[in-house]
Enzyme design. Structure first.
Site, PDB file in Angstrom:
ATOM      1  N   GLY A 157      44.204  41.210  33.352  1.00 48.93           N
ATOM      2  CA  GLY A 157      44.527  40.229  34.379  1.00 48.93           C
ATOM      3  C   GLY A 157      44.573  38.808  33.839  1.00 48.93           C
ATOM      4  N   ILE A 210      42.795  35.910  34.585  1.00 48.09           N
ATOM      5  CA  ILE A 210      41.506  35.367  34.171  1.00 48.09           C
ATOM      6  C   ILE A 210      40.860  36.276  33.139  1.00 48.09           C
ATOM      7  CG2 ILE A 210      39.173  34.768  34.940  1.00 48.09           C
ATOM      8  CD1 ILE A 210      40.353  33.931  37.616  1.00 48.09           C
ATOM      9  N   ASP A 245      38.209  52.481  36.493  1.00 52.42           N
ATOM     10  CA  ASP A 245      38.794  52.025  37.749  1.00 52.42           C
ATOM     11  C   ASP A 245      37.670  51.724  38.728  1.00 52.42           C
ATOM     12  OD1 ASP A 245      40.155  51.779  40.236  1.00 52.42           O
ATOM     13  OD2 ASP A 245      41.757  53.084  39.520  1.00 52.42           O
ATOM     14  N   ALA A 300      37.305  41.986  37.218  1.00 49.92           N
ATOM     15  CA  ALA A 300      38.222  42.839  37.976  1.00 49.92           C
ATOM     16  C   ALA A 300      37.875  42.850  39.453  1.00 49.92           C
ATOM     17  CB  ALA A 300      38.181  44.265  37.424  1.00 49.92           C
ATOM     18  N   TYR A 310      41.348  38.781  52.148  1.00 50.68           N
ATOM     19  CA  TYR A 310      40.923  38.591  50.762  1.00 50.68           C
ATOM     20  C   TYR A 310      39.663  37.741  50.692  1.00 50.68           C
ATOM     21  CZ  TYR A 310      40.911  37.055  45.894  1.00 50.68           C
ATOM     22  OH  TYR A 310      40.540  36.768  44.598  1.00 50.68           O
ATOM     23  N   LYS A 327      35.925  38.917  49.292  1.00 51.79           N
ATOM     24  CA  LYS A 327      35.204  38.270  48.198  1.00 51.79           C
ATOM     25  C   LYS A 327      33.818  37.819  48.647  1.00 51.79           C
ATOM     26  CE  LYS A 327      36.667  37.603  44.594  1.00 51.79           C
ATOM     27  NZ  LYS A 327      36.722  38.440  43.370  1.00 51.79           N
ATOM     28  N   VAL A 342      38.468  27.681  41.983  1.00 51.78           N
ATOM     29  CA  VAL A 342      39.355  27.225  43.054  1.00 51.78           C
ATOM     30  C   VAL A 342      40.764  27.721  42.694  1.00 51.78           C
ATOM     31  CG1 VAL A 342      37.904  25.315  43.779  1.00 51.78           C
ATOM     32  CG2 VAL A 342      39.489  24.967  41.877  1.00 51.78           C
ATOM     33  N   VAL A 368      43.614  28.596  40.591  1.00 47.75           N
ATOM     34  CA  VAL A 368      43.653  28.749  39.136  1.00 47.75           C
ATOM     35  C   VAL A 368      45.086  28.611  38.630  1.00 47.75           C
ATOM     36  CG1 VAL A 368      43.073  30.203  37.178  1.00 47.75           C
ATOM     37  CG2 VAL A 368      41.650  30.271  39.234  1.00 47.75           C
TER      38      VAL A 368
END
Length: 348
Positions: free
Chosen positions: A17, A19, A68, A89, A161, A165, A191, A193
């Protein structure tokens, strides 16, 4: 950057990914051995190629394994022998489950799956990549920046989302407190990205820059956000991994004051000239934006942000961890240059 004197083995979840790949690169540059998880081992060759294009390192110091977040298979092997885990992840806006219930469940279960495996393997500390979405949503308008003391109100009308989180992070802190058996936890909250990509990928957080360059954003939506460079997010993860002051703390990754989207567009025009000629120059009136959000899918997705100013400070990380983020204008320009170089934006 805070470094461990003796290189250790570190697990990065989600290494392919945006990040995650920068965290892998930062660890390799710091001399560590890195094991990273991907959901599909078919992505390993591209990941290695992108990392080697950005830095020289001994290929033997990087191991890619399959695991996973949706299942237990592979996690015990993934964490075995690791001193630290960077748990990057998570379901994203690009690969999230379709329903809100599924997204919340996947995020929480994934975090707990990694924490259990880390505890059982006697990992020293897990650094959880949370998000500003777990800090600044569901609040009334305010004039002061958000800090690590703030939590998103999950009972408010907020997007799935951000709810996922928040609930996942709360579950992580509860697990470490009640079942961690000495496992340390730190949480990093980026914040918006931005920053260069390592390959021809299209992270959702960069699409506003791409849209401005390609003229897909004709007028700026009326809201403000703080921003941070992905390279500085990776640096903060490494500091939170080893610094004694970081354990048990939340860390906002924010490079400065909130910028309106029209200010971002002005930076693009000022730094890239004709290549950013399509960047918008006007901000959509708030009342009109709210009306159009009923019909326009892009504005509908931004509805919770319209009229808001998501200002957040990274002062705590700067003061206690010695973190020094890049100027936001440099990050915006570097993002645009990278998108153009990789053919992800045309600028014409």
């Amino acid at each position: 950057m805070t470094q461990v004197q003796v290189p250790v083995l570190v697990l990065v979840t989600g290494g392919s990914g945006f990040i995650g790949s920068w965290c892998v690169l930062a660890l390799l540059r710091a001399g560590h051995e890195v094991r990273t998880t991907v959901r599909d081992l078919g992505r390993e060759p591209a990941l290695r190629a992108h990392l080697h294009a950005a830095a020289e390192f001994d290929d033997a110091r990087l191991t890619v394994v399959r695991a996973d977040l949706r299942g237990d298979d592979g996690w015990a092997d993934a964490v075995r022998g690791c001193a630290y885990v960077l748990d990057v992840a998570s379901p994203t806006l690009r690969n999230a489950p379709e329903s809100e219930e599924a997204m919340v469940g996947a995020a929480g279960e994934g975090v707990l799956r990694v924490l259990r495996a880390a505890r059982d393997a006697r990992v020293r500390r897990v650094v959880l990549t949370s998000a500003f979405g777990a800090v600044g949503y569901g609040h009334p308008p305010r004039s002061t920046p958000f800090t690590e003391e703030d939590w998103t109100d999950v009972d408010a009308d907020i997007p799935p989302y951000q709810r996922s989180k928040t609930l996942a992070e709360r579950a992580a802190w509860r697990f470490v407190r009640e079942e961690g058996d000495g496992l340390e936890l730190a949480a990093v909250h980026p914040v918006g990205v931005l920053g260069p990509v390592l390959g021809p990928d299209d992270p959702p957080s960069l699409r506003i820059i791409r849209g401005m360059l390609d003229g897909e954003v004709a007028v700026c939506p009326p809201f403000g956000s703080s921003w941070v460079d992905v390279r500085d997010v990776a640096d903060l993860h490494l500091r939170a991994m080893t610094d004694p002051a970081a354990a048990g703390e939340r860390w906002l990754a924010s490079a400065g004051r909130s910028l309106r989207t029209v200010e971002v567009a002005r930076v693009l025009r000022g730094r890239l000239g004709d290549r950013a000629a399509k960047a918008p120059t006007r901000e959509l009136p708030l009342a009109l934006a709210r009306f159009l959000s009923r019909f326009n899918p892009r504005l509908r997705a931004l509805r919770p942000q319209l009229g808001q100013d998501f200002d957040a400070t990274g002062a705590k990380a700067e003061r206690l961890l010695g973190w020094t983020p890049r100027p936001v204008a440099d990050t915006i320009a570097d993002t645009a240059e990278s998108l153009l170089a990789h053919g992800l934006a045309t600028g014409r």
